[in-house]
Design an enzyme around this catalytic site. Structure first.
Site: not given
Ligand code: ZN
Length: 247
Positions: A140-141, A144, A150, A199
């Site tokens: 996930h990071e 980014h 997101h 999320y």
């Molecule tokens: Zn995030």
């Protein structure tokens, strides 16, 4: 150490951190971080510039990385599994930084997990500490850092999820910001409840055992399924491949 000291002033954007627990008993630790949207730090150059802007792409589809001194071996192992996961599914490559590579991510273990969105130019930190030590959170990071916000920040998100503003911890509403079409693109991929960049349903909830903050609408998707941190969804793979012109 010197690099970290130089970058610390960036944390002026810190909001107050807090801890939440998920209904499933599993946390997405990056959603609880003190940064914007939990785990995003603003570009010092142009904070609201989005992923549409080509200057945030990594050159030659290659991300160079360097670990801080004493970055733990077990976290290095998770990081390597995460970059393998991404590079096996896309044309993005990851290579250790050499002295000739001006742009690179500097992997540190700070108090929470966070990343910039896209290439910033020069050295940029990505914080992946032990509290975030799971393959999914590392992926996930790193996504980014490739240039993605997101999933629920998409311009069309209100057609697919409802934000239950009254259930959000006071002051955390900013974590549910969405971007307009001038800032980000969906790469013509359908809204993706299974995205690793989404999320979970109780993110920033006042009462995560009982109150959802974000729920699917116009869908049979149950709230518990959003926010998975197992691996890239087919939609995630397609978007990264389109951003980096792999397909
Ligand atoms: Zn995030």
């Amino acid at each position: 150490m010197e690099i970290r000291r130089k970058l610390l002033p960036l944390t002026v954007h810190i909001l107050i951190g807090f801890t939440i627990t998920g209904t499933t008993g599993e946390d997405n630790p990056e959603e609880t971080g003190p940064y914007f949207e939990g785990d995003i730090i603003f570009s010092p150059i142009k904070p609201f510039s989005g992923r549409l802007d080509e200057r945030y792409r990594w050159n030659n589809k290659t991300v160079h990385y360097k670990f801080e001194p004493n970055y733990p071996n077990q976290l290095q192992a998770t990081f390597k599994r995460a970059i393998d996961h991404i590079s096996e599914r896309t044309c993005v490559k990851f290579q250790p930084r050499t002295e000739w590579d001006a742009d690179y991510i500097y992997v540190i273990s700070s108090t929470s997990c966070y990343s910039y969105v896209g290439r910033q130019g020069g050295v940029q930190v990505i914080s992946l500490p032990n509290t975030c030590n799971s393959l999914g959170t590392f992926i996930h990071e790193i996504i980014h850092a490739l240039g993605f916000y997101h999933e629920q920040s998409r311009p069309d998100r209100d057609e697919h999820v409802e934000i239950l503003w009254e259930n959000i911890v006071a002051g955390k509403e900013v974590q549910f910001r969405k971007y307009d079409v001038n800032q980000i693109t969906t790469y013509e991929v359908n809204y993706d409840y299974s995205s690793i960049m989404h999320y979970r349903s109780t993110a920033f909830s006042k009462d995560s055992a009982n109150l959802n903050t974000i729920v699917p609408i116009n869908s049979t998707e149950p709230p518990e399924t959003i926010g998975q941190r197992k691996g890239m969804s087919p939609g995630d793979i397609l978007k990264v491949n389109r951003m980096y012109n792999c397909v």
